[in-house]
Design a protein around this motif. Structure first.
Motif, PDB file in Angstrom:
ATOM      1  N   ASP A 231      34.755  60.100  33.353  1.00 34.33           N
ATOM      2  CA  ASP A 231      34.993  59.015  32.759  1.00 34.33           C
ATOM      3  C   ASP A 231      34.354  57.932  33.887  1.00 34.33           C
ATOM      4  N   ALA A 232      35.034  57.843  34.744  1.00 39.93           N
ATOM      5  CA  ALA A 232      34.524  57.029  36.204  1.00 39.93           C
ATOM      6  C   ALA A 232      33.477  56.477  35.744  1.00 39.93           C
ATOM      7  N   ARG A 233      32.002  57.384  35.969  1.00 35.13           N
ATOM      8  CA  ARG A 233      30.627  57.475  36.178  1.00 35.13           C
ATOM      9  C   ARG A 233      30.592  56.531  34.468  1.00 35.13           C
ATOM     10  N   HIS A 234      30.800  57.107  33.533  1.00 33.53           N
ATOM     11  CA  HIS A 234      30.620  56.313  32.281  1.00 33.53           C
ATOM     12  C   HIS A 234      30.530  54.969  32.173  1.00 33.53           C
ATOM     13  N   ASN A 235      32.072  55.208  32.422  1.00 32.36           N
ATOM     14  CA  ASN A 235      32.188  53.258  32.579  1.00 32.36           C
ATOM     15  C   ASN A 235      31.328  52.451  33.523  1.00 32.36           C
ATOM     16  N   SER A 236      31.463  53.297  34.836  1.00 31.05           N
ATOM     17  CA  SER A 236      30.277  52.654  35.355  1.00 31.05           C
ATOM     18  C   SER A 236      29.007  51.689  35.053  1.00 31.05           C
ATOM     19  N   GLY A 237      28.360  52.334  34.226  1.00 37.03           N
ATOM     20  CA  GLY A 237      27.080  52.325  33.807  1.00 37.03           C
ATOM     21  C   GLY A 237      27.015  51.291  32.836  1.00 37.03           C
ATOM     22  N   LEU A 238      28.063  51.718  31.703  1.00 40.99           N
ATOM     23  CA  LEU A 238      28.624  50.178  31.055  1.00 40.99           C
ATOM     24  C   LEU A 238      29.033  48.707  31.759  1.00 40.99           C
ATOM     25  N   LEU A 239      29.951  49.154  32.883  1.00 39.45           N
ATOM     26  CA  LEU A 239      29.787  48.302  33.605  1.00 39.45           C
ATOM     27  C   LEU A 239      28.577  47.205  33.744  1.00 39.45           C
ATOM     28  N   ILE A 240      28.272  47.870  34.422  1.00 39.73           N
ATOM     29  CA  ILE A 240      26.741  47.222  35.529  1.00 39.73           C
ATOM     30  C   ILE A 240      25.490  47.164  34.086  1.00 39.73           C
TER      31      ILE A 240
ATOM     32  N   LEU B 193      29.528  34.528  38.132  1.00 39.17           N
ATOM     33  CA  LEU B 193      28.678  35.158  38.138  1.00 39.17           C
ATOM     34  C   LEU B 193      28.966  36.122  39.178  1.00 39.17           C
ATOM     35  N   VAL B 194      28.669  35.657  40.181  1.00 38.21           N
ATOM     36  CA  VAL B 194      28.855  36.091  41.558  1.00 38.21           C
ATOM     37  C   VAL B 194      30.446  37.045  42.122  1.00 38.21           C
ATOM     38  N   SER B 195      30.811  36.483  41.555  1.00 39.38           N
ATOM     39  CA  SER B 195      32.130  36.708  41.485  1.00 39.38           C
ATOM     40  C   SER B 195      32.316  38.769  40.753  1.00 39.38           C
ATOM     41  N   MET B 196      32.228  38.169  39.591  1.00 40.01           N
ATOM     42  CA  MET B 196      32.360  39.655  38.829  1.00 40.01           C
ATOM     43  C   MET B 196      30.989  40.540  39.369  1.00 40.01           C
ATOM     44  N   ILE B 197      30.261  40.733  39.293  1.00 36.91           N
ATOM     45  CA  ILE B 197      29.087  41.515  40.490  1.00 36.91           C
ATOM     46  C   ILE B 197      29.463  41.776  41.585  1.00 36.91           C
ATOM     47  N   ALA B 198      30.228  40.782  42.071  1.00 33.39           N
ATOM     48  CA  ALA B 198      30.416  41.524  43.237  1.00 33.39           C
ATOM     49  C   ALA B 198      32.316  42.817  43.021  1.00 33.39           C
ATOM     50  N   ALA B 199      32.562  42.495  42.058  1.00 27.94           N
ATOM     51  CA  ALA B 199      33.705  43.164  42.061  1.00 27.94           C
ATOM     52  C   ALA B 199      33.373  44.421  41.026  1.00 27.94           C
ATOM     53  N   VAL B 200      32.289  44.191  40.574  1.00 29.49           N
ATOM     54  CA  VAL B 200      32.052  45.673  39.518  1.00 29.49           C
ATOM     55  C   VAL B 200      31.339  46.694  40.143  1.00 29.49           C
ATOM     56  N   MET B 201      30.541  46.072  41.972  1.00 29.23           N
ATOM     57  CA  MET B 201      30.090  46.585  42.277  1.00 29.23           C
ATOM     58  C   MET B 201      31.054  47.521  42.971  1.00 29.23           C
ATOM     59  N   LEU B 202      32.215  46.781  43.765  1.00 31.08           N
ATOM     60  CA  LEU B 202      32.995  47.318  44.983  1.00 31.08           C
ATOM     61  C   LEU B 202      33.915  47.901  43.643  1.00 31.08           C
TER      62      LEU B 202
END
Length: 353
Positions: A124-133, A312-321
């Motif tokens: 589930d974590a990996r599935h959600n990661s793809g959607l977040l990206i 945008l930069v904050s959201m990208i950083a949050a998703v990556m972390l």
């Protein structure tokens, strides 16, 4: 704690109504509205926890995210009607940052203090990661870049197209997780754990639904009045609209998820805690945001799907972390502390911006 929230609701709701009708000072009522919404959110959290026990972690987490985001959606709709587009976009940014870094971070921290190592469904974590990206890197970044070479009308048209695609993909994602591939990506250990647990829900299914409905109606009324206090509060404390949206409105609007996710983590129910944090983020970025873009067409001025560079930069950083820390399917208190540190750094930045 439950008694305290009950007292806050019993006192807060009548005071909120009286204050709105009698036009009490905005700064005072801002505090009253926020505390009352947080107290109402605790009841929403308890109701969705009961439904999670009855319906399972995935559906329970989805219900919690949905009713928690109902508060966010209601506040944003009233803000749109008032023409506060910057507050809306900022609160949506704050919701993404809050769910990924604050909610998940506090869940990992408090759960990790009690349990040295906590596991959750890695699939589930990996599935959600793809959607977040997809949602943040593709759907949010493209309008920002393309709008630099477009007129305002074309930017709105692009935003409408992307919003429709986001909503459709989110519905497909739910169909995938809850229908066609339900239970397929569940590891053996999780299945055994689910079969062994026979926890009794605090409330029945009917009572939980009634509590959710009444709490949501009360939040809708109070949220409408809360929006009208933003300008006075900003002037009184020297806060920008961006800071109010990203930090204050986002924390108040996501109070239900905060309470429920932390409670689930402390009980070592990490599948539900992670589903609440990740599921709520996906629902905001792939459903709430596009719905608000489409809803803005019915108001005086349409809201394009264009965030500022800091947002945008904050959201990208949050998703990556979040992806880096959570993609292994297990967590500990230090990872939670790292996420909270990132949230605090971003909060300081937005306060000073």
């Amino acid at each position: 704690m439950n008694k305290m929230f009950a007292i806050m609701v019993i006192i807060g709701v009548p005071v909120s109504v009286a204050g709105a009708l009698l036009h009490w000072p905005n700064v005072l009522m801002f505090a009253v509205y926020c505390l009352t919404i947080i107290a109402l959110a605790s009841f929403m959290g308890r109701a969705t926890e009961s439904l999670a026990i009855i319906a399972g972690p995935r559906i329970g987490g989805l219900l919690n995210a949905t009713f928690g985001n109902a508060v966010e959606l209601i506040i944003s709709l009233f803000s749109l009607a008032a023409g506060l587009h910057q507050v809306v976009l900022a609160s949506l940014t704050g919701s993404v940052l809050g769910n990924l870094l604050l909610v998940a971070g506090m869940s990992f921290l408090f759960g990790g203090i009690k349990y040295k190592r906590q596991k959750f469904n890695v699939y589930d974590a990996r599935h959600n990661s793809g959607l977040l990206i997809f949602a943040i890197f593709v759907a949010f970044v493209i309008p920002e870049i393309f709008s630099m070479k477009m007129s305002e009308g074309k930017t709105v048209s692009l935003s409408i197209g992307i919003s429709i695609i986001l909503i459709l993909l989110y519905l497909f994602a739910l169909f995938f997780k809850l229908v066609t591939h339900r239970g397929i990506y569940q590891d053996r250990e999780a299945r055994v754990k689910e079969q062994e647990e026979h926890e009794e829900p605090e409330w029945s299914k009917g009572k939980s639904i009634i509590v959710l409905a009444l709490a949501t109606l009360a939040v809708a009324y109070i949220s409408e009045n809360l929006v009208h206090t933003f300008e006075s509060v900003a002037k009184s404390f020297g806060w920008s609209e961006m800071f109010i949206g990203i930090i204050i409105v986002a924390i108040v609007g996501n109070a239900a998820e905060h309470a429920s996710a932390i409670l689930m983590a402390v009980k070592n129910k990490m599948d539900i805690a992670v589903e609440i944090a990740f599921g709520s983020t996906l629902q905001v970025s792939m459903f709430v945001v596009p719905v608000l873009v489409l809803a803005s067409l019915f108001f005086e001025k349409a809201m394009p799907l264009v965030f500022s560079i800091p947002e945008l930069v904050s959201m990208i950083a949050a998703v990556m972390l979040t992806i880096i820390l959570a993609n292994d399917g297990e967590t500990n208190w230090f990872e939670g502390a790292t996420m909270l540190a990132a949230y605090i750094i971003m909060g300081i930045g937005f306060y000073l911006l």
